[in-house]
Design a protein around this motif. Sequence first.
Motif, PDB file in Angstrom:
ATOM      1  N   LEU A  13      48.617  79.334  14.400  1.00  0.00           N
ATOM      2  CA  LEU A  13      49.857  78.691  14.003  1.00  0.00           C
ATOM      3  C   LEU A  13      51.033  79.386  14.677  1.00  0.00           C
ATOM      4  CD1 LEU A  13      49.132  78.215  10.195  1.00  0.00           C
ATOM      5  CD2 LEU A  13      49.198  76.436  11.940  1.00  0.00           C
ATOM      6  N   PRO A  14      51.951  78.616  15.270  1.00  0.00           N
ATOM      7  CA  PRO A  14      53.078  79.218  15.984  1.00  0.00           C
ATOM      8  C   PRO A  14      53.889  80.186  15.129  1.00  0.00           C
ATOM      9  CG  PRO A  14      52.944  76.884  16.462  1.00  0.00           C
ATOM     10  CD  PRO A  14      51.940  77.158  15.385  1.00  0.00           C
ATOM     11  N   TYR A  15      54.085  79.846  13.843  1.00  0.00           N
ATOM     12  CA  TYR A  15      54.873  80.721  12.968  1.00  0.00           C
ATOM     13  C   TYR A  15      54.178  82.067  12.791  1.00  0.00           C
ATOM     14  CZ  TYR A  15      57.740  82.239   9.035  1.00  0.00           C
ATOM     15  OH  TYR A  15      58.585  82.942   8.217  1.00  0.00           O
ATOM     16  N   ASP A  16      52.851  82.011  12.567  1.00  0.00           N
ATOM     17  CA  ASP A  16      52.089  83.257  12.406  1.00  0.00           C
ATOM     18  C   ASP A  16      52.115  84.077  13.697  1.00  0.00           C
ATOM     19  OD1 ASP A  16      51.461  82.496   9.847  1.00  0.00           O
ATOM     20  OD2 ASP A  16      49.521  81.631  10.391  1.00  0.00           O
ATOM     21  N   LYS A  17      52.008  83.392  14.816  1.00  0.00           N
ATOM     22  CA  LYS A  17      52.040  84.066  16.111  1.00  0.00           C
ATOM     23  C   LYS A  17      53.391  84.733  16.331  1.00  0.00           C
ATOM     24  CE  LYS A  17      50.948  83.100  20.988  1.00  0.00           C
ATOM     25  NZ  LYS A  17      50.571  82.020  21.933  1.00  0.00           N
ATOM     26  N   PHE A  18      54.455  84.038  15.930  1.00  0.00           N
ATOM     27  CA  PHE A  18      55.800  84.598  16.022  1.00  0.00           C
ATOM     28  C   PHE A  18      55.892  85.891  15.208  1.00  0.00           C
ATOM     29  CE2 PHE A  18      59.982  85.317  14.323  1.00  0.00           C
ATOM     30  CZ  PHE A  18      60.866  85.028  15.357  1.00  0.00           C
ATOM     31  N   MET A  19      55.397  85.852  13.977  1.00  0.00           N
ATOM     32  CA  MET A  19      55.497  87.011  13.093  1.00  0.00           C
ATOM     33  C   MET A  19      54.683  88.195  13.613  1.00  0.00           C
ATOM     34  SD  MET A  19      57.658  86.070  10.911  1.00  0.00           S
ATOM     35  CE  MET A  19      57.563  87.456   9.737  1.00  0.00           C
ATOM     36  N   LYS A  20      53.570  87.920  14.278  1.00  0.00           N
ATOM     37  CA  LYS A  20      52.708  88.996  14.788  1.00  0.00           C
ATOM     38  C   LYS A  20      53.231  89.583  16.098  1.00  0.00           C
ATOM     39  CE  LYS A  20      48.255  87.476  12.885  1.00  0.00           C
ATOM     40  NZ  LYS A  20      46.897  86.993  13.231  1.00  0.00           N
ATOM     41  N   PHE A  21      53.682  88.694  17.008  1.00  0.00           N
ATOM     42  CA  PHE A  21      53.956  89.144  18.367  1.00  0.00           C
ATOM     43  C   PHE A  21      55.397  88.905  18.841  1.00  0.00           C
ATOM     44  CE2 PHE A  21      49.461  87.692  18.183  1.00  0.00           C
ATOM     45  CZ  PHE A  21      48.858  88.937  18.298  1.00  0.00           C
ATOM     46  N   GLY A  22      56.192  88.194  18.041  1.00  0.00           N
ATOM     47  CA  GLY A  22      57.576  87.941  18.429  1.00  0.00           C
ATOM     48  C   GLY A  22      57.749  86.646  19.199  1.00  0.00           C
ATOM     49  N   PRO A  23      59.006  86.194  19.376  1.00  0.00           N
ATOM     50  CA  PRO A  23      59.266  84.892  20.024  1.00  0.00           C
ATOM     51  C   PRO A  23      58.850  84.833  21.484  1.00  0.00           C
ATOM     52  CG  PRO A  23      61.303  86.116  19.712  1.00  0.00           C
ATOM     53  CD  PRO A  23      60.250  86.852  18.935  1.00  0.00           C
ATOM     54  N   GLY A  24      58.823  85.987  22.160  1.00  0.00           N
ATOM     55  CA  GLY A  24      58.443  85.982  23.575  1.00  0.00           C
ATOM     56  C   GLY A  24      56.994  85.605  23.810  1.00  0.00           C
ATOM     57  N   SER A  25      56.197  85.663  22.766  1.00  0.00           N
ATOM     58  CA  SER A  25      54.769  85.335  22.908  1.00  0.00           C
ATOM     59  C   SER A  25      54.509  83.839  22.853  1.00  0.00           C
ATOM     60  CB  SER A  25      53.967  86.021  21.797  1.00  0.00           C
ATOM     61  OG  SER A  25      54.285  85.455  20.522  1.00  0.00           O
ATOM     62  N   LEU A  26      55.512  83.068  22.440  1.00  0.00           N
ATOM     63  CA  LEU A  26      55.314  81.633  22.223  1.00  0.00           C
ATOM     64  C   LEU A  26      55.525  80.824  23.499  1.00  0.00           C
ATOM     65  CD1 LEU A  26      57.213  81.192  18.827  1.00  0.00           C
ATOM     66  CD2 LEU A  26      54.778  81.615  19.176  1.00  0.00           C
ATOM     67  N   SER A  27      54.702  79.810  23.661  1.00  0.00           N
ATOM     68  CA  SER A  27      54.905  78.861  24.756  1.00  0.00           C
ATOM     69  C   SER A  27      56.072  77.945  24.411  1.00  0.00           C
ATOM     70  CB  SER A  27      53.642  78.023  24.973  1.00  0.00           C
ATOM     71  OG  SER A  27      53.434  77.171  23.843  1.00  0.00           O
ATOM     72  N   ASP A  28      56.534  77.180  25.398  1.00  0.00           N
ATOM     73  CA  ASP A  28      57.621  76.225  25.137  1.00  0.00           C
ATOM     74  C   ASP A  28      57.214  75.231  24.044  1.00  0.00           C
ATOM     75  OD1 ASP A  28      59.058  77.481  27.093  1.00  0.00           O
ATOM     76  OD2 ASP A  28      58.857  75.887  28.587  1.00  0.00           O
ATOM     77  N   ALA A  29      55.970  74.756  24.106  1.00  0.00           N
ATOM     78  CA  ALA A  29      55.494  73.786  23.108  1.00  0.00           C
ATOM     79  C   ALA A  29      55.463  74.412  21.721  1.00  0.00           C
ATOM     80  CB  ALA A  29      54.108  73.273  23.497  1.00  0.00           C
ATOM     81  N   GLU A  30      55.086  75.694  21.632  1.00  0.00           N
ATOM     82  CA  GLU A  30      55.038  76.373  20.335  1.00  0.00           C
ATOM     83  C   GLU A  30      56.435  76.595  19.769  1.00  0.00           C
ATOM     84  OE1 GLU A  30      50.890  78.920  20.801  1.00  0.00           O
ATOM     85  OE2 GLU A  30      52.742  79.685  21.693  1.00  0.00           O
ATOM     86  N   LEU A  31      57.380  76.920  20.628  1.00  0.00           N
ATOM     87  CA  LEU A  31      58.762  77.056  20.174  1.00  0.00           C
ATOM     88  C   LEU A  31      59.267  75.738  19.586  1.00  0.00           C
ATOM     89  CD1 LEU A  31      60.278  79.138  23.108  1.00  0.00           C
ATOM     90  CD2 LEU A  31      60.061  79.903  20.746  1.00  0.00           C
ATOM     91  N   LEU A  32      58.976  74.649  20.284  1.00  0.00           N
ATOM     92  CA  LEU A  32      59.387  73.336  19.777  1.00  0.00           C
ATOM     93  C   LEU A  32      58.668  73.009  18.468  1.00  0.00           C
ATOM     94  CD1 LEU A  32      59.513  71.235  23.070  1.00  0.00           C
ATOM     95  CD2 LEU A  32      61.451  71.981  21.685  1.00  0.00           C
ATOM     96  N   ALA A  33      57.407  73.398  18.361  1.00  0.00           N
ATOM     97  CA  ALA A  33      56.640  73.118  17.145  1.00  0.00           C
ATOM     98  C   ALA A  33      57.288  73.780  15.930  1.00  0.00           C
ATOM     99  CB  ALA A  33      55.204  73.605  17.319  1.00  0.00           C
TER     100      ALA A  33
END
Length: 229
Positions: A13-33
């Motif tokens: 889940l993008p939110y969980d990924k954000f919390m674990k690794f920060g916004p730089g870890s997210l793809s453009d699609a995940e940021l939009l999600a």
Amino acid sequence: MSMLKQLYDAEELPYDKFMKFGPGSLSDAELLAIMLRTGTRDKTPIELGRAILNLSGSKWGLLGLHHFTIKELMKIPGIGEVKAVQLLCIAEIAKRISNMQAKVNLSFQNPDSVAAYYMERMRHRETEQLILILLDAKNRMIYDEVISVGILNATLISTREIFIKAFKEEAAYIMILHNHPSGDPTPSRQDQQITNKIKEVSILVDIPLIDHIIIGDNRYISFKQKGLL
């Protein structure tokens, strides 16, 4: 468990990924999600994000948001008016943040900083716009305004209007800046004609034209730097 949920769970889940690794870890699609929060019956938020990115093609990515209207975004299944407005607000926030960062280093004696300040404002335009910039005796901006929209033509640019504004604002110097929607900032013959015309009058009225900057796609050309002024 539905097939859609299985597919969604297969990707972190993008939110969980954000919390674990920060916004730089997210793809453009995940940021939009994360911004969209919900998908549709047939698409997860990430898949909806990918559909938005695909609308503008691989060339633009997130920058493609600048090129669409609410109605165009609403053609994507799952994007209603509210989500379309959210997406365009994201693009506008990004543009304003970039503009504020560039403003810190803005110096009208430095073409690099001027181009950086106007880059995000101008590079996404689909028509040419000419901006008049008026400066005081200390090279501080006192006025800027779009004075022409469309294909630039020396016969259509009102030199008289430019200098009426310059006198009204008690400007000491003027600068002009325009964009090339093609992304290539190479000056055309008309660009040179416009510049020469304004320069001639600026000498006569003692309000020097200090530069003409052409904005392309993350590129620019300064007439001053190129020795064309």
